[in-house]
Design a protein around this motif. Structure first.
Motif, PDB file in Angstrom:
ATOM      1  N   ASN A 103      18.271 -28.800   6.138  1.00  0.00           N
ATOM      2  CA  ASN A 103      17.258 -28.363   7.094  1.00  0.00           C
ATOM      3  C   ASN A 103      15.875 -28.388   6.465  1.00  0.00           C
ATOM      4  O   ASN A 103      14.894 -28.835   7.072  1.00  0.00           O
ATOM      5  CB  ASN A 103      17.573 -26.954   7.607  1.00  0.00           C
ATOM      6  CG  ASN A 103      18.644 -26.958   8.680  1.00  0.00           C
ATOM      7  OD1 ASN A 103      19.084 -28.010   9.111  1.00  0.00           O
ATOM      8  ND2 ASN A 103      19.064 -25.785   9.093  1.00  0.00           N
ATOM      9  N   GLN A 104      15.805 -27.886   5.224  1.00  0.00           N
ATOM     10  CA  GLN A 104      14.512 -27.861   4.544  1.00  0.00           C
ATOM     11  C   GLN A 104      14.003 -29.280   4.283  1.00  0.00           C
ATOM     12  O   GLN A 104      12.806 -29.544   4.424  1.00  0.00           O
ATOM     13  CB  GLN A 104      14.626 -27.098   3.228  1.00  0.00           C
ATOM     14  CG  GLN A 104      14.762 -25.584   3.406  1.00  0.00           C
ATOM     15  CD  GLN A 104      14.909 -24.863   2.085  1.00  0.00           C
ATOM     16  OE1 GLN A 104      15.232 -25.477   1.071  1.00  0.00           O
ATOM     17  NE2 GLN A 104      14.702 -23.557   2.096  1.00  0.00           N
ATOM     18  N   LEU A 119      10.242 -33.405   5.575  1.00  0.00           N
ATOM     19  CA  LEU A 119       9.889 -34.780   5.929  1.00  0.00           C
ATOM     20  C   LEU A 119       9.115 -34.810   7.245  1.00  0.00           C
ATOM     21  O   LEU A 119       8.152 -35.569   7.399  1.00  0.00           O
ATOM     22  CB  LEU A 119      11.157 -35.629   6.033  1.00  0.00           C
ATOM     23  CG  LEU A 119      11.875 -35.928   4.709  1.00  0.00           C
ATOM     24  CD1 LEU A 119      13.232 -36.568   4.975  1.00  0.00           C
ATOM     25  CD2 LEU A 119      11.033 -36.825   3.824  1.00  0.00           C
ATOM     26  N   GLY A 120       9.564 -33.966   8.209  1.00  0.00           N
ATOM     27  CA  GLY A 120       8.869 -33.912   9.492  1.00  0.00           C
ATOM     28  C   GLY A 120       7.447 -33.408   9.346  1.00  0.00           C
ATOM     29  O   GLY A 120       6.500 -33.994   9.887  1.00  0.00           O
ATOM     30  N   ARG A 121       7.296 -32.316   8.594  1.00  0.00           N
ATOM     31  CA  ARG A 121       5.953 -31.749   8.437  1.00  0.00           C
ATOM     32  C   ARG A 121       5.059 -32.680   7.599  1.00  0.00           C
ATOM     33  O   ARG A 121       3.863 -32.786   7.841  1.00  0.00           O
ATOM     34  CB  ARG A 121       6.027 -30.366   7.795  1.00  0.00           C
ATOM     35  CG  ARG A 121       6.715 -29.344   8.676  1.00  0.00           C
ATOM     36  CD  ARG A 121       6.498 -27.923   8.169  1.00  0.00           C
ATOM     37  NE  ARG A 121       7.282 -26.969   8.912  1.00  0.00           N
ATOM     38  CZ  ARG A 121       6.979 -26.507  10.117  1.00  0.00           C
ATOM     39  NH1 ARG A 121       5.891 -26.959  10.726  1.00  0.00           N
ATOM     40  NH2 ARG A 121       7.740 -25.622  10.727  1.00  0.00           N
ATOM     41  N   GLU A 122       5.674 -33.323   6.600  1.00  0.00           N
ATOM     42  CA  GLU A 122       4.887 -34.257   5.782  1.00  0.00           C
ATOM     43  C   GLU A 122       4.414 -35.442   6.619  1.00  0.00           C
ATOM     44  O   GLU A 122       3.265 -35.876   6.514  1.00  0.00           O
ATOM     45  CB  GLU A 122       5.734 -34.744   4.607  1.00  0.00           C
ATOM     46  CG  GLU A 122       4.971 -35.629   3.627  1.00  0.00           C
ATOM     47  CD  GLU A 122       5.855 -36.136   2.508  1.00  0.00           C
ATOM     48  OE1 GLU A 122       6.859 -36.812   2.807  1.00  0.00           O
ATOM     49  OE2 GLU A 122       5.578 -35.828   1.343  1.00  0.00           O
ATOM     50  N   GLY A 133      11.739 -24.178  16.261  1.00  0.00           N
ATOM     51  CA  GLY A 133      10.958 -24.330  15.040  1.00  0.00           C
ATOM     52  C   GLY A 133      11.776 -24.807  13.860  1.00  0.00           C
ATOM     53  O   GLY A 133      11.289 -24.837  12.732  1.00  0.00           O
ATOM     54  N   HIS A 134      13.051 -25.171  14.102  1.00  0.00           N
ATOM     55  CA  HIS A 134      13.945 -25.610  13.029  1.00  0.00           C
ATOM     56  C   HIS A 134      14.726 -26.841  13.502  1.00  0.00           C
ATOM     57  O   HIS A 134      14.806 -27.117  14.701  1.00  0.00           O
ATOM     58  CB  HIS A 134      14.920 -24.498  12.655  1.00  0.00           C
ATOM     59  CG  HIS A 134      14.250 -23.243  12.190  1.00  0.00           C
ATOM     60  ND1 HIS A 134      13.626 -23.151  10.971  1.00  0.00           N
ATOM     61  CD2 HIS A 134      14.103 -22.031  12.800  1.00  0.00           C
ATOM     62  CE1 HIS A 134      13.121 -21.946  10.827  1.00  0.00           C
ATOM     63  NE2 HIS A 134      13.391 -21.241  11.922  1.00  0.00           N
ATOM     64  N   ILE A 140      17.728 -33.194  14.385  1.00  0.00           N
ATOM     65  CA  ILE A 140      16.345 -33.548  14.689  1.00  0.00           C
ATOM     66  C   ILE A 140      15.429 -32.369  14.399  1.00  0.00           C
ATOM     67  O   ILE A 140      15.801 -31.208  14.598  1.00  0.00           O
ATOM     68  CB  ILE A 140      16.205 -33.989  16.167  1.00  0.00           C
ATOM     69  CG1 ILE A 140      14.796 -34.500  16.451  1.00  0.00           C
ATOM     70  CG2 ILE A 140      16.551 -32.842  17.121  1.00  0.00           C
ATOM     71  CD1 ILE A 140      14.660 -35.165  17.810  1.00  0.00           C
ATOM     72  N   PHE A 141      14.233 -32.688  13.890  1.00  0.00           N
ATOM     73  CA  PHE A 141      13.181 -31.677  13.724  1.00  0.00           C
ATOM     74  C   PHE A 141      11.945 -32.198  14.442  1.00  0.00           C
ATOM     75  O   PHE A 141      11.611 -33.379  14.345  1.00  0.00           O
ATOM     76  CB  PHE A 141      12.846 -31.440  12.254  1.00  0.00           C
ATOM     77  CG  PHE A 141      11.682 -30.526  12.037  1.00  0.00           C
ATOM     78  CD1 PHE A 141      11.819 -29.155  12.233  1.00  0.00           C
ATOM     79  CD2 PHE A 141      10.438 -31.031  11.678  1.00  0.00           C
ATOM     80  CE1 PHE A 141      10.739 -28.309  12.049  1.00  0.00           C
ATOM     81  CE2 PHE A 141       9.356 -30.185  11.502  1.00  0.00           C
ATOM     82  CZ  PHE A 141       9.515 -28.818  11.685  1.00  0.00           C
TER      83      PHE A 141
END
Length: 551
Positions: A43-44, A49-52, A270-271, A284-285
């Protein structure tokens, strides 16, 4: 003799049963620990990767916003006391030439900007009425003819939405994605209207070719076959591997509807979340971008769980070895290695609880010793893996300061304190003056060096307080009520002034740190953003003041 055999059998039976019990316990603990760690770490990783990826796109969008705002502030300042002269041809020519030079400088530094423009109010009927520059790829900008807005209705988004939408909104806005029929490009636009004392002067904007954004998304790789997906503000697909040219909702099939539904669920939670696709179970995120679009990263659950399967097989293999070894030892030997087994069990529990600082004192060169070493190696590897991605997620690689993700985490904590009516904090927002000049004149390597130099000034000033890099040259710190923000800002700018003098030969110009502060006031502030926005506004006022001193 028969009695001895009977006792030996009983001891062996007890030893074997006990060994089996220990092996089963270790396997169960390992399975639970690995499942917990795998779920959390995957998850992290997916979230990182999504936030980056979102940060990469947002950097593009925020940089465009800053460029437009810089042009706006300059255009506004030049016009503030001279609005009446806007209808003079000679004044307009000189005024537009000055604004155009700054706009060209801002746009030149943004490789993804396709067009930039300043269209004056439509009440001006004679030329010049503004300017419009366009480029192909990374070629130089070329001036092209302005769109004659009198030929189109105000609700014609494809032709004149860039003019009427911000004018009517009376504030800066993101528009699109939309097809700009004037230029034949599918784009997104950031536009700011210029109002001087309530009188409309025109609009300033920049356009980004949506294909540039899609090219960035195409570079994103997640596990083996995972990818990025982007939706526009109306939930149409702008890009995914199956639809590189996008897909409207009216053409969605079952797979696209499942993807969209999972995206909404991920945004709400949010996760990362699981969903079923035609190729199997996926994870998926999703996160919102600055302009309201949605970026998702998705990957097959089978690829995410691949490392877990290896660890499970390894753990089971170790447990089997322990069981087989038990047949070879006597009851007294079994008693002697009960202690290290218990120690391993405790270490496994700590590991499953997320505590990687485990120690095992048993160091003999036997099966249990090997298991202990392997377990410690595994826990060390997991800790290194976790720390690596934690640092990637929360540390800015350039300056070593906390990054935007760390800032958002701190913001969430403070927001909860605001809701519980026990918040007390002050925000100081900072911005580096002349970074753009240094980047453009002597190169980005010098610009990166400047960021490191101003970071050292901030570290020397805000000792004991967290520092965040929240944008290209934008920084922030959050201090408590015992510190004097005005003193700290004065100290920072004094240190920076000395450092700038020492660095003049390096950068061929001086630099400053503009700063603004705001303290939480429960009678007027309802959220963290209220305080931040006041500090940001104060910073821009300080930025204008510092610039005026250098003129």
């Amino acid at each position: 003799m028969v009695k001895t055999k009977s006792i030996q059998t009983k001891i062996i039976t007890v030893v074997v049963l006990f060994a089996l019990f220990i092996a089963t316990t270790l396997t169960a603990v390992s399975v639970v620990s690995i499942n917990i760690l795998n779920k959390r770490d995957s998850n992290q990783l997916l979230e990182h990767l999504g936030r980056e990826s979102a940060f990469s796109i947002d950097t593009m969008l925020i940089s465009t916003e800053h460029s437009v705002k810089n042009i706006y502030y300059y255009a506004y300042d030049q016009l503030e006391s001279l609005f009446g002269r806007l209808y003079s041809v000679s004044f307009r020519q000189e005024y537009l030439e000055k604004v155009g030079l700054l706009a060209a400088s801002e746009a030149k530094g943004n490789d993804y900007v396709r067009t930039f423009y300043y269209r004056l109010t439509d009440t001006i009927k004679d030329r010049p009425q503004g300017f419009l520059f366009q480029r192909e790829g990374l070629n130089p900008f070329e001036e092209i003819e302005l769109t004659d807005i009198s030929l189109f209705n105000a609700d014609d988004i494809e032709h004149v939405g860039w003019y009427y939408l911000p004018k009517n909104a009376k504030k800066d806005i993101w528009i699109g994605p939309y097809n700009n029929e004037n230029l034949g490009i599918r784009m997104i636009s950031y536009v700011e209207p210029v109002y001087v004392y309530g009188r409309f002067a025109g609009v300033i904007g920049m356009d980004i070719d949506i294909n540039v954004v899609c090219d960035e998304l195409e570079k994103i790789t997640i596990y083996n076959t995972g990818s990025a997906v982007m939706f526009d503000i109306e939930d149409n697909i702008l890009y995914d591997k199956a639809h590189e040219d996008g897909l409207g909702q009216k053409d969605f099939g079952d797979a696209e509807h499942a993807l969209l539904s999972a995206t909404h669920t991920a945004l709400a939670s949010g996760h990362p979340v699981k969903y079923k696709s035609k190729t199997g179970t996926m994870k998926i995120f999703a996160t919102k971008l600055t302009n309201g679009m949605t970026l998702c990263v998705t990957a097959p659950l089978s690829e995410i769980n691949a490392s877990r399967r290896s660890l499970l097989i390894f753990s089971i293999g170790i447990s089997v070895l322990i069981s087989l070894a038990a047949f070879l030892f006597t009851y007294l030997i079994i008693r002697s290695f009960l202690r290290p087994l218990n120690e391993l069990t405790a270490a496994s529990k700590k590991l499953s609880d997320g505590n990687f600082d485990v120690t095992i004192s048993y160091t003999k060169d036997d099966e249990i010793g090997q298991l202990s070493k392997t377990f410690l190696t595994m826990s060390t590897s997991l800790k290194r893996y976790y720390d690596h991605f934690h640092n990637l997620a929360y540390t800015d690689a350039m300056t070593g300061l906390n990054n935007k993700a760390a800032f958002e985490t701190t913001k969430e904590v403070i927001e909860s304190e605001v809701k519980m009516n026990r918040a007390s904090f002050t925000i100081i927002v900072m911005d580096v003056n002349n970074l753009k000049t240094i980047n453009d004149t002597i190169g980005h390597e010098k610009g990166d060096l400047l960021l490191k130099h101003v970071t050292s000034c901030m570290r020397e000033t805000f000792v004991g307080f967290p520092l965040y890099r929240i944008g290209g040259d934008e920084f922030c710190t959050i201090i408590n009520g015992t510190a004097d923000p005005h003193y700290l800002i004065t100290k920072l700018q004094g240190i920076t002034a000395k450092k700038s003098e020492q660095d003049f030969e390096i950068f061929n110009c001086s630099y400053q740190i503009a700063a603004g502060e705001a303290s939480f006031n429960k009678s007027q502030d309802k959220s963290f953003d209220d305080v931040f926005n006041r500090a940001d506004k104060a910073m821009y006022e300080n930025k204008k003041f510092l610039k005026s001193k250098t003129l």
